[in-house]
Design an enzyme around this catalytic site. Structure first.
Site, PDB file in Angstrom:
ATOM      1  N   ASP B   9       1.120  -1.185   0.009  1.00  0.00           N
ATOM      2  CA  ASP B   9       0.085  -0.062  -0.053  1.00  0.00           C
ATOM      3  C   ASP B   9       0.856   1.486   0.092  1.00  0.00           C
ATOM      4  O   ASP B   9       1.430   1.706   1.056  1.00  0.00           O
ATOM      5  CB  ASP B   9      -0.907   0.158   1.244  1.00  0.00           C
ATOM      6  CG  ASP B   9      -1.630   1.135   1.379  1.00  0.00           C
ATOM      7  OD1 ASP B   9      -1.655   2.056   0.489  1.00  0.00           O
ATOM      8  OD2 ASP B   9      -2.401   1.143   2.457  1.00  0.00           O
ATOM      9  N   LYS B  71       3.364  11.397  -3.586  1.00  0.00           N
ATOM     10  CA  LYS B  71       2.069  10.804  -4.407  1.00  0.00           C
ATOM     11  C   LYS B  71       0.998  11.920  -4.926  1.00  0.00           C
ATOM     12  O   LYS B  71       0.445  11.689  -5.844  1.00  0.00           O
ATOM     13  CB  LYS B  71       1.447   9.635  -3.472  1.00  0.00           C
ATOM     14  CG  LYS B  71       0.359   8.881  -4.177  1.00  0.00           C
ATOM     15  CD  LYS B  71      -0.224   8.063  -3.154  1.00  0.00           C
ATOM     16  CE  LYS B  71      -1.213   7.084  -3.412  1.00  0.00           C
ATOM     17  NZ  LYS B  71      -1.954   6.275  -2.540  1.00  0.00           N
ATOM     18  N   GLU B 172      -6.996   0.759  -4.412  1.00  0.00           N
ATOM     19  CA  GLU B 172      -7.212   0.541  -3.067  1.00  0.00           C
ATOM     20  C   GLU B 172      -8.391  -0.122  -2.168  1.00  0.00           C
ATOM     21  O   GLU B 172      -8.350  -0.970  -1.561  1.00  0.00           O
ATOM     22  CB  GLU B 172      -6.866   1.943  -2.217  1.00  0.00           C
ATOM     23  CG  GLU B 172      -5.298   2.091  -2.304  1.00  0.00           C
ATOM     24  CD  GLU B 172      -4.780   3.689  -2.374  1.00  0.00           C
ATOM     25  OE1 GLU B 172      -5.633   4.420  -1.809  1.00  0.00           O
ATOM     26  OE2 GLU B 172      -3.920   3.970  -2.784  1.00  0.00           O
ATOM     27  N   ASP B 194     -12.980   5.300   1.572  1.00  0.00           N
ATOM     28  CA  ASP B 194     -11.188   5.426   1.685  1.00  0.00           C
ATOM     29  C   ASP B 194     -10.652   6.630   1.796  1.00  0.00           C
ATOM     30  O   ASP B 194     -10.738   7.324   0.802  1.00  0.00           O
ATOM     31  CB  ASP B 194     -10.949   4.583   0.601  1.00  0.00           C
ATOM     32  CG  ASP B 194      -9.345   4.502   0.815  1.00  0.00           C
ATOM     33  OD1 ASP B 194      -8.716   5.076   1.707  1.00  0.00           O
ATOM     34  OD2 ASP B 194      -8.754   3.805  -0.119  1.00  0.00           O
TER      35      ASP B 194
END
Lengths: 180, 527
Positions: B9, B71, B172, B194
């Site tokens: 992850d 990211k 994810e 999420d």
């Protein structure tokens, strides 16, 4: 367990997959998902899951035979394509009409042309001129409010802008009938 | 030695790594026993690179050589808003590379974003290798479901640079759902909420025993825990400004101290209902006196500041439910993923929105890595234990005339999928056909993300003015777009995977691989 022990690919499966990849372009979406054209939404989903369990590319990730893997990948993409079309009532109705007609062979894949036709039909229904659309939509409101005389007037006005619109005519006639 | 594949992850703020042991996913801690690792890369003076929670402490002391939140920038163009925003607040130097790409400048060296993420991946790989005692080379890496093709491709490049064979780029929320439903023979419809450090994703899935079908996904790649921190920073900064006349946000060093204090306050409020903020000597006043930052943040005040951010997530939830043609009451379970979902305000609001208590007993920081490990094992063994039926989050489009686009593959279409379009060279002797590929929900090209531009040439010069070229757009199981073209009359086929202009060439990736392999990771002792 090594891949060779896996039951994912045996002789009969390989023959079936290769054959399916070859004749796929001759099949309609119901045949791809092994379904009758009257299948219910629940049956469509069930068939999609069943075929996914057979042809999902993850099962063949480690397959050494690249050609066979490509065939399976092509089949699975077509399964997804079939599901996308059949799970949607509007598309499915249009598709059934497409493949039931004289152009069946060129309509086996629900593509661009079909979608553009859908868009065009929708436009034709509501109208292609701004004024025609305006009176038609006003007419629909009157119709829904059971003011049939007003509805008839509006549909007639719409028809003066688009005299050839079949949908306008149908609606006008419906309204005329309902005027007491 | 058993061949294994790892699940990673790769988060905006924190990363986590997992493998399958004795049939179940296991999160692997590092030598210090830490189970999640700050996605922070600190380039040390001695040439070594420190990654993880140790590197996070360097954000203040070694600010210009420590990269975090990479990211947020991966797969973006230099001219994008996100890059502009980062340049204003990040202490490290963000510069323009060739073809609108983004580079990070550390002392005299330039790094692409995939190279930075590759160092985080290298650390994750090293953590597993230390645990199992041999080298590993295969991985599943997760990305937000709402990532576009550019971002997915760049993440895949990061994996390759780190010396990993990326078996799959996995969404994810899908990974979280797999971890939740694996081996339980469920028949349920679930929502995965999420909320990560930098992005928010919502996916709705139908689980039928071994089949995990994503019905819809929606997201916001500009909304995450970082935005919560920003709110607290503004609140603290404004207070300090009115008390002292000094704006802490004008100095990048003070700004970092402020950010650290804000993040800590967020966690404290979530856990204790109140945060006592005290940063000693955060700055000096004009006469040289050291000033402390002191404040108390109550939960009610905190909730007021965050309410609109939390409400924004529910707009996304509305959209996902609508796409799935469902109401919140149709759901059997709600799963929370991501650190910020620990906050009571998020849990309470989620409960209120879905009229259902979210599932407990799922670790929001670890569940995604565990799902990735399950998928990695599944691909490695190819036994068909479970099937992920995922979708593409964004509509794939091609440019038409006058700055408009046509939809090719709609969002929420199951993948892999392909669609062809026939182009005609209708002018005499037209030699080239230019095709622009976009992703987005607007029919105007300016409001969509450009994935790539192609000119198909080398086809026959059309003397009769009629060459038909069939272009096939494919979205593969990673959510990555590939394009092929064929001349319908000659059958001449050219294949090219979409490589966007600012992406890395094969040569650059190979050079980056060598550089990554030669980099020595610091164990933190020297930091």
């Amino acid at each position: 367990m090594s891949y060779a022990d896996s039951s994912a690919v045996d002789g009969p499966f390989e023959i079936e997959a290769v054959a399916l990849a070859q004749i796929m372009d001759e099949l309609d979406y119901f045949q791809i998902l092994k379904l009758a054209p009257v299948a219910t939404p629940a049956e469509i989903k069930l068939a999609y899951y069943r075929e996914s369990r057979i042809y999902h590319p993850d099962r063949f990730y480690r397959l050494a035979d690249g050609e066979l893997r490509d065939s399976i990948s092509r089949i699975y993409k077509r399964i997804n394509e079939a599901y996308v079309c059949l799970r949607d009532d509007i598309r499915r109705t249009k598709y059934l009409a497409d493949i039931g007609g004289p152009m069946r062979q060129s309509k086996l894949r629900f593509v661009e042309a079909s979608e553009q036709e859908m868009k065009k039909e929708k436009e034709l229904e509501v109208g292609v001129t701004p004024q025609g659309r305006k009176f038609y939509l006003a007419g629909l409101q009157d119709f829904a409010g059971q003011r049939f005389a007003a509805a008839e007037r509006n549909f007639k006005m719409a028809l003066t802008y688009e005299p050839g619109n079949a949908n306008y005519k149908t609606k006008r006639d419906e309204a005329t009938k309902l005027i007491k | 030695m058993d061949e294994i594949a790892i699940g990673i992850d790769l988060g905006t703020s924190y990363s986590c790594v997992s493998i399958i042991e004795n049939g179940a996913p296991l999160v692997i801690p590092n030598a210090l026993g830490e189970r999640t690792h700050a996605s922070v890369v600190s380039f040390l003076e001695d040439g070594k690179v420190l990654v993880g929670n140790g590197a996070k402490r360097n954000i203040i002391t070694n600010a210009e050589s420590t990269v975090y939140s990479a990211k947020r920038l991966i797969g973006r163009y230099y001219f994008s808003d996100e890059v502009r925003k980062a340049q204003a607040v990040m202490p490290y130097k963000i510069v323009e590379g060739e073809n609108n790409s983004v580079r990070i400048q550390i002392r005299e060296s330039l790094y692409s974003l995939p190279e930075i993420s590759a160092l985080v991946l290298k650390e994750m790989k090293a953590i597993v290798e230390k645990h199992v005692g041999h080298s590993v080379s295969k991985a599943v890496v997760t990305v937000p479901a709402y990532f576009n093709d550019n971002q997915r491709q760049a993440t895949k490049d990061a994996g390759r640079i780190a010396g990993l064979e990326v078996l799959r780029i996995l969404n994810e929320p899908t990974a979280a759902a797999l971890s939740y439903g694996f081996g339980k023979d469920l028949s349920q419809r679930i929502a995965v909420y999420d909320l990560g450090g930098g992005t928010f994703d919502m996916s709705i899935l139908e689980i039928g025993n071994d089949v995990f079908e994503v019905l819809s996904t929606a997201g916001d790649t500009y909304l995450g825990g970082d935005d919560f921190d920003d709110r607290i920073m503004t609140w603290l900064g404004d207070r300090f400004l009115s008390e002292t006349g000094i704006d802490l946000r004008l100095n990048k060093y003070c700004l970092q101290m402020l950010k650290e204090a804000a993040e800590k306050a967020k966690i404290d409020v979530g856990r204790d209902g109140v945060a006592n903020i005290h940063v000693e000597a955060i700055c000096q006043d004009p006469s040289g006196n050291r000033l402390d930052l002191i404040a108390t943040l109550q939960e009610s005040e905190f909730n007021r500041m965050m309410m609109d951010l939390v409400q924004r997530t529910f707009k996304v939830c509305d959209e996902a439910l609508q796409s799935a043609r469902m109401a919140a009451s149709d759901l059997d379970a709600v799963i929370l993923v991501g650190g910020p979902t620990r906050l009571p305000i998020v849990r309470t609001s989620v409960k209120h929105y879905f009229q259902k208590d979210p599932m407990t007993g799922i670790d929001p920081d670890e569940v995604v890595a565990m799902g990735a490990a399950l998928q990695a094992r599944s691909l490695l063994e190819s036994k068909g234990e479970h099937f992920l039926l995922d979708v593409t989050p964004l509509t794939l489009r091609v440019g038409t005339v006058g700055g408009y686009t046509d939809s090719m593959i709609e969002k929420n279409t199951p993948i892999p999928i392909e669609r062809s379009k026939t182009y005609t060279t209708n002018r005499d002797a037209q030699e080239k056909v230019k095709i622009q590929v976009y992703q987005g929900e607007s029919n105007k090209s300016a409001e969509c993300e450009l994935l790539g531009e192609f000119e198909f040439s080398g086809f026959r010069v059309a003397e009769r003015g009629d060459v038909r070229i069939e272009v096939t757009f494919e979205i593969d199981p990673n959510g990555i777009v590939n394009v092929t073209a064929a001349d319908l009359e000659t059958g001449q086929q050219t294949t090219c995977a979409i490589r966007l202009n600012s992406g890395l060439s094969e040569k650059m990736i190979q050079a980056a691989q060598a550089k990554n392999a030669a980099t020595v990771l610091s164990d933190g002792a020297a930091a």
